[in-house]
Scaffold this active site. Structure first.
Site, PDB file in Angstrom:
ATOM      1  N   TYR A 216      -2.172  -1.360  10.160  1.00 33.38           N
ATOM      2  CA  TYR A 216      -2.283  -1.730   8.742  1.00 33.38           C
ATOM      3  C   TYR A 216      -1.027  -1.295   7.983  1.00 33.38           C
ATOM      4  O   TYR A 216      -0.451  -2.071   7.214  1.00 33.38           O
ATOM      5  CB  TYR A 216      -3.533  -1.066   8.141  1.00 33.38           C
TER       6      TYR A 216
ATOM      7  N   SER B  71       0.838  -1.206   0.000  1.00 34.65           N
ATOM      8  CA  SER B  71       0.000   0.000   0.000  1.00 34.65           C
ATOM      9  C   SER B  71       0.869   1.250   0.000  1.00 34.65           C
ATOM     10  O   SER B  71       1.984   1.241   0.543  1.00 34.65           O
ATOM     11  CB  SER B  71      -0.896   0.019   1.237  1.00 34.65           C
TER      12      SER B  71
HETATM   13  P1  NAD Z   1     -11.475  -6.109  -0.302  1.00 32.05           P
HETATM   14  O1  NAD Z   1     -11.820  -6.026   1.122  1.00 32.05           O
HETATM   15  O2  NAD Z   1     -12.469  -5.680  -1.306  1.00 32.05           O
HETATM   16  O3  NAD Z   1     -10.988  -7.578  -0.680  1.00 32.05           O
HETATM   17  C1  NAD Z   1     -10.107  -8.299   0.135  1.00 32.05           C
HETATM   18  C2  NAD Z   1     -10.266  -9.776  -0.150  1.00 32.05           C
HETATM   19  O4  NAD Z   1      -9.405 -10.510   0.725  1.00 32.05           O
HETATM   20  C3  NAD Z   1     -11.690 -10.258   0.115  1.00 32.05           C
HETATM   21  O5  NAD Z   1     -12.103 -11.079  -0.942  1.00 32.05           O
HETATM   22  C4  NAD Z   1     -11.564 -11.044   1.403  1.00 32.05           C
HETATM   23  O6  NAD Z   1     -12.468 -12.111   1.524  1.00 32.05           O
HETATM   24  C5  NAD Z   1     -10.139 -11.562   1.308  1.00 32.05           C
HETATM   25  N1  NAD Z   1      -9.627 -11.881   2.641  1.00 32.05           N
HETATM   26  C6  NAD Z   1      -9.460 -11.017   3.676  1.00 32.05           C
HETATM   27  N2  NAD Z   1      -9.028 -11.674   4.757  1.00 32.05           N
HETATM   28  C7  NAD Z   1      -8.921 -12.976   4.401  1.00 32.05           C
HETATM   29  C8  NAD Z   1      -8.526 -14.153   5.101  1.00 32.05           C
HETATM   30  N3  NAD Z   1      -8.160 -14.143   6.386  1.00 32.05           N
HETATM   31  N4  NAD Z   1      -8.539 -15.328   4.406  1.00 32.05           N
HETATM   32  C9  NAD Z   1      -8.907 -15.369   3.119  1.00 32.05           C
HETATM   33  N5  NAD Z   1      -9.293 -14.299   2.425  1.00 32.05           N
HETATM   34  C10 NAD Z   1      -9.300 -13.111   3.063  1.00 32.05           C
HETATM   35  O7  NAD Z   1     -10.122  -5.277  -0.455  1.00 32.05           O
HETATM   36  P2  NAD Z   1      -9.360  -4.677  -1.724  1.00 32.05           P
HETATM   37  O8  NAD Z   1      -9.507  -3.214  -1.670  1.00 32.05           O
HETATM   38  O9  NAD Z   1      -9.719  -5.412  -2.960  1.00 32.05           O
HETATM   39  O10 NAD Z   1      -7.855  -4.999  -1.289  1.00 32.05           O
HETATM   40  C11 NAD Z   1      -7.061  -6.008  -1.883  1.00 32.05           C
HETATM   41  C12 NAD Z   1      -5.623  -5.828  -1.429  1.00 32.05           C
HETATM   42  O11 NAD Z   1      -5.144  -4.534  -1.820  1.00 32.05           O
HETATM   43  C13 NAD Z   1      -5.450  -5.898   0.094  1.00 32.05           C
HETATM   44  O12 NAD Z   1      -4.242  -6.550   0.391  1.00 32.05           O
HETATM   45  C14 NAD Z   1      -5.373  -4.434   0.499  1.00 32.05           C
HETATM   46  O13 NAD Z   1      -4.691  -4.252   1.697  1.00 32.05           O
HETATM   47  C15 NAD Z   1      -4.643  -3.836  -0.696  1.00 32.05           C
HETATM   48  N6  NAD Z   1      -4.872  -2.407  -0.844  1.00 32.05           N
HETATM   49  C16 NAD Z   1      -6.133  -1.893  -1.011  1.00 32.05           C
HETATM   50  C17 NAD Z   1      -6.310  -0.521  -1.137  1.00 32.05           C
HETATM   51  C18 NAD Z   1      -7.662   0.105  -1.326  1.00 32.05           C
HETATM   52  O14 NAD Z   1      -7.752   1.345  -1.238  1.00 32.05           O
HETATM   53  N7  NAD Z   1      -8.715  -0.626  -1.597  1.00 32.05           N
HETATM   54  C19 NAD Z   1      -5.200   0.328  -1.082  1.00 32.05           C
HETATM   55  C20 NAD Z   1      -3.926  -0.224  -0.897  1.00 32.05           C
HETATM   56  C21 NAD Z   1      -3.773  -1.583  -0.774  1.00 32.05           C
END
Ligand code: NAD
Length: 254
Positions: free
Chosen positions: A160, A147
């Site tokens: 986080y 991130s």
């Molecule tokens: P999201 O919450 O929409 O999706 C996350 C996915 O991970 C979900 O499908 C969830 O079921 C799965 N997951 C979470 N914990 C789990 C566990 N213990 N076991 C199995 N599956 C699990 O989030 P997103 O925005 O699509 O984020 C995806 C990645 O990108 C993450 O690693 C997040 O930290 C990173 N990220 C997101 C953003 C943002 O702004 N959305 C920014 C920077 C980084």
């Protein structure tokens, strides 16, 4: 496009958000995709259906991640699925995408909050990669979702941000170990992306404006903005890039 024809990819947390977009994009490039999900089987099945509709190939694998045992169970299932398809258990691309956000003030973060975010975002990818190593083909790719909060100070997400800092360090540390096998290891750093993880911000007008104002382009990132960069990192075009944290935040806080 077919830059990933003949490649086999595992994308964790691919039933929604960024993971879903990456699964669709890698499949569009010709990869066979294992669409991993934590608990929402129906959503993962829908991603598999959409990939099939686009002429691609995918299958779903469900497993709670965050422990070494969880990683082992995922691979038991993946091994079976791959052996059925190809006669062997090797694959090419691992995308560690599954993760949880923790929008809790530093003072209010509990030990349980801390453990959840560290187990999911750090321990999960660590043991998944460890158990993937003898299954990944030489020339393979590891892409870790990090991130932009690892370079931008954002109040209220200390645990986080620390977890993603650990992901960056893991990326750097493994890159030289795996280089002799031609496996690249990179981290991808999104800024604010419009997914369920940011539901509360997206639904609140000032939160929405704050997220959009973060990027130099004045808008929220879309999952496809991240998936396109992941597809590059998964391709042979990125062969000379390893151990890097690639910012894909739309130029946030430059
Ligand atoms: P999201 O919450 O929409 O999706 C996350 C996915 O991970 C979900 O499908 C969830 O079921 C799965 N997951 C979470 N914990 C789990 C566990 N213990 N076991 C199995 N599956 C699990 O989030 P997103 O925005 O699509 O984020 C995806 C990645 O990108 C993450 O690693 C997040 O930290 C990173 N990220 C997101 C953003 C943002 O702004 N959305 C920014 C920077 C980084």
């Amino acid at each position: 496009m077919n830059g990933l024809n003949g490649k086999m990819a595992l994308v964790t947390g691919a039933s929604r958000g960024i993971g879903r977009a990456i699964a669709l994009r890698l499949a569009e490039e010709g990869a066979v995709v294992a669409v991993h999900y934590g608990s929402n089987h129906d959503a993962a099945a829908e991603v598999v259906r959409q990939i099939g509709q686009l002429g691609g190939e995918a299958f779903a694998i469900g497993q709670e991640l965050g422990t070494a045992a969880g990683a082992a169970k995922l691979f038991e299932e993946l091994d079976l699925a791959l052996e059925r398809r190809t006669g062997e258990k090797y694959f090419d691309i691992l995308v560690n995408n599954a993760g949880v956000g923790l929008p809790v003030a530093f003072e209010e973060t509990t030990e349980a909050d801390f453990d959840l975010v560290m187990n999911t975002n750090v321990k999960g990818p660590f043991f998944l990669i460890q158990q993937a190593l003898h299954r990944l083909r030489d020339g393979g790719r590891i892409i870790n979702l990090s991130s932009a909060v690892t370079r931008i100070s954002l109040p209220g997400v200390a645990a986080y941000s620390m977890s993603k800092g650990a992901v960056n360090t893991l990326t750097l540390s493994l890159s030289t170990q795996l280089a002799p096998r031609g496996i690249t290891v990179n981290a991808l750093q999104p800024g604010f992306v419009a997914t369920d993880m940011n539901k509360a911000m997206l639904q609140d007008e000032s939160g929405y404006r704050f997220g959009a104002g973060y990027s130099s382009f004045g808008r929220w990132g879309e999952p496809s903005d991240i998936a396109d960069v992941a597809a590059f990192l998964a391709s042979s075009d990125s062969r000379w890039i390893t151990g890097q944290c690639i910012d894909a935040s739309g130029g946030s806080h430059l």
